[in-house]
Design an enzyme around this catalytic site. Sequence first.
Site: not given
Ligand code: GLY
Length: 363
Positions: A69, A206, A224, A234, A257-258
């Site tokens: 990640s 992340t 990340t 994106r 994170t997430g």
């Molecule tokens: N938290 C990392 C992402 O959504 O890209």
Amino acid sequence: MLSRRNWMAGAAALPAAAQPGGAKNIVIASSNGLDCCNIAMAHICAGKDTLDAVVAGVNVNENDPADDSVGYGGLPNEEGVVELDASVMHGPTRRAGAVASLRNIKNPSKVAKLVMEQTDHIMLVGEGALRFAKAMGFSEENLLTEKSRLAWMVWKRTLRDGRGHSNWSDGLDAPPGKDMAAQFPGVSGELLAYALDRAMYPVTGTINCLALNAKGEMSGCTTTSGLAWKIPGRVGDSPIIGSGLYVDQEVGAAGSTGRGEENIRVAGAHSIVENMRHGMSPKDAVLDVLKRVSRNYNHDKARLNRFDINFYALRKDGAYAGGSLWNGQFRNTGFNSRRFAINDGSGNSRLEDCIFLYERPKA
Ligand code: GLY
């Protein structure tokens, strides 16, 4: 240069206990940050700046092909290209830097720091970020590992039309009945199971790392590879100052994170720091922002159950918290959203439990 091995020696050289004014050496990170916190703490104990410390810490994950990640080995976008996002904030100088959609450079945190230090801008993206990195002396490299390339290929093969056909599977004229294992000869069952799981349940892993030293100086970094199989371009929350990261030298620091889309909508890191500014404890500040995430779905747990999001908070006096929307993970993603990493200078980093908003229903 401090290595993982000699960090203990460095840590022992300086007292870890609280210093005058209440500040103390503390590093916290997401659960994939045990080594990150060790390295960052070693830098802090060696008298390095807190931003140098957190960047050195997260470089461990960026360089680690096993962390899918972050950085090298991070899962790619839908075209098989790894695109990295990162942000840094330096409390003492109140400066920030960020990069987004950066390709072919495995340490976006270092590039973000250079954006902060060497330009009059705060964020560079895409081609411009890559050109800047090259101008600063970084070399381009392929960030796909054999493992992440395979996971991407498996993901492509799981995309099928209404007749169950995939252009990335063997042809209509091929002998029937070839299962996934037969389509990937020489790939171990374990690796194939991993790839299938990632194909079905894309991760946003992340790493976020926040540091405080005994002088009361604070910094943070979030880095990340973003959402696996994302549409090219994106950008998640990680490079967005105020969402994936925020540091206010007078108050504290926060990160996340997430699933970044949820965090951007609540400006999570800034909201947490503002909560602490207005007197909330790190735990309450994090819980309040998790409630804002929940409110965006009218507290509909069926929809909230489809993602994970975590926040981390470190107050200027050394109080800290990690918080998760759910106390259990949606899937075993290799990223433990129930816990977070902490190093207080007394030894190796440890994991502590996150506070959480909801009990995840059993599947
Ligand atoms: N938290 C990392 C992402 O959504 O890209």
